[in-house]
Design an enzyme around this catalytic site. Structure first.
Site, short mmCIF file in Angstrom:
data_model
loop_
_atom_site.label_atom_id
_atom_site.label_comp_id
_atom_site.label_asym_id
_atom_site.label_seq_id
_atom_site.Cartn_x
_atom_site.Cartn_y
_atom_site.Cartn_z
CG ASN A 1 -1.84 1.23 1.26
OD1 ASN A 1 -1.43 2.32 0.88
ND2 ASN A 1 -3.05 1.04 1.72
CD GLU B 1 -4.82 4.21 0.96
OE1 GLU B 1 -5.34 5.34 0.87
OE2 GLU B 1 -4.36 3.76 2.02
CG ASP C 1 -4.64 -2.04 3.38
OD1 ASP C 1 -5.04 -2.75 4.33
OD2 ASP C 1 -4.61 -0.80 3.42
CG ASN D 1 -8.03 -1.28 5.55
OD1 ASN D 1 -7.22 -0.79 6.34
ND2 ASN D 1 -8.29 -0.74 4.38
CG ASP E 1 -0.63 -4.15 4.25
OD1 ASP E 1 -1.09 -3.55 3.25
OD2 ASP E 1 -0.45 -3.60 5.37
CG ASP F 1 -0.13 4.68 6.17
OD1 ASP F 1 0.02 4.41 4.95
OD2 ASP F 1 -1.25 4.96 6.66
CG HIS F 2 0.02 0.16 4.53
ND1 HIS F 2 -0.82 -0.86 4.92
CD2 HIS F 2 -0.73 1.29 4.57
CE1 HIS F 2 -2.02 -0.37 5.17
NE2 HIS F 2 -2.00 0.93 4.96
#
Length: 269
Positions: A16, A43, A155, A157, A227, A260-261
């Site tokens: 991501n 994303e 991802d 989530n 993920d 952030d991943h």
DNA sequence: ATGGTTGGTCGCCAA
């Protein structure tokens, strides 16, 4: 006559990127560092016309994008030609969002997945998230044969169980960890898919793949494993390793800021 | 834990 192309070893990365434009220098560095055969991105946050095809093709990858303005967006990069492209899926309760792209790469069915975030359990987005997983699972079950090589990477989530959470007590009742979300991932896996990250790691905490940008969460180890790479038996039984590229999550790891991943690197043979 | 941070866009919304 030749049969379908079979690579001896396959390396797949899922990441991501939180904006492919912002992350392009780090993405190109990642391609050089890991030399993956296939990359699933989430994303991307760009429409297909703005996807950086040229820069990616210049370093030897084909790319297929399914993107929208500002939000979501997925892509598949590959050394080999991706064929049988599917963008989105029928029955998606968020049809305006670009969350799924599928392709066949060198005889492997590959799906890049960006699951609905859901925001919070008391948000309308939470019910949408559950409905999205139900519809996605129906589509996967209809489209794919568990006897064939298939990887769903992205991802999701959802942290599949408490081993995937840095502090399960703290997270109880929060998004990503609720039982209905976990039930949806379990139902998807019931189609005949294995969680490769968990298979490789064994019965341990982590390895995490996402850390909030805020409060120095990465430095403090406040992460989740959301993920995932879910695969059918032809891939799962040939699994060699699953590694989280934690270095990439560090501010100092490359040009510009980190996503952030962290990328997840999956290898099978 | 969510007073933080990041990205797209240019107001805030989403994560």
């Amino acid at each position: 006559m030749v049969g379908p192309v079979r690579l001896l070893v396959v390396r797949l990365v899922t990441w991501n990127v939180n904006s492919v434009k912002q992350r392009l220098p780090r993405l190109l560095a990642l391609l050089d560092r890991h030399d993956p055969d296939v990359v699933c991105l989430q994303e991307t946050k760009v429409v297909d016309d703005d996807f950086p095809f040229e820069e990616i093709e210049r370093v030897g990858y084909r790319a297929r994008s399914f993107g929208q303005r500002s939000y979501n967006g997925v892509a598949i990069l590959a050394r080999a030609e991706p064929i049988e492209i599917a963008r989105g899926f029928p029955g998606d309760p968020t049809p305006e969002a670009c969350r799924v792209i599928a392709a066949d790469v060198a005889g492997v069915h590959v799906v890049s997945v960006y699951g609905v975030n859901g925001k919070a359990l008391d948000s309308p987005a939470y019910e949408t998230k559950l409905a999205w997983f139900d519809a996605f699972t129906v589509w996967v079950g209809d489209r794919f044969d568990p006897a064939e090589p298939l990887v769903l990477a992205g991802d999701f989530n959802v942290a599949p169980d408490d081993r995937d959470v840095h502090d399960p007590e703290l997270w109880r009742g929060k998004i990503h960890v609720s039982q209905p979300e976990r039930d949806r991932v379990a139902a998807l896996m019931d189609l005949g898919l294995s969680d490769l990250g968990r298979q490789a790691a064994g019965d341990v905490t982590g390895p995490f793949t996402w850390w909030d940008y805020r409060m120095g969460a990465f430095h403090r180890g406040w992460g989740l494993r959301i993920d995932l790479a879910l695969a059918t038996d032809p891939v799962a039984s040939a699994l060699i390793s699953v590694e989280v590229d934690r270095e990439e999550r560090k501010p100092t790891a490359g040009e510009g800021k980190p996503s952030d991943h962290a990328p997840v690197v999956v290898t099978w043979a």
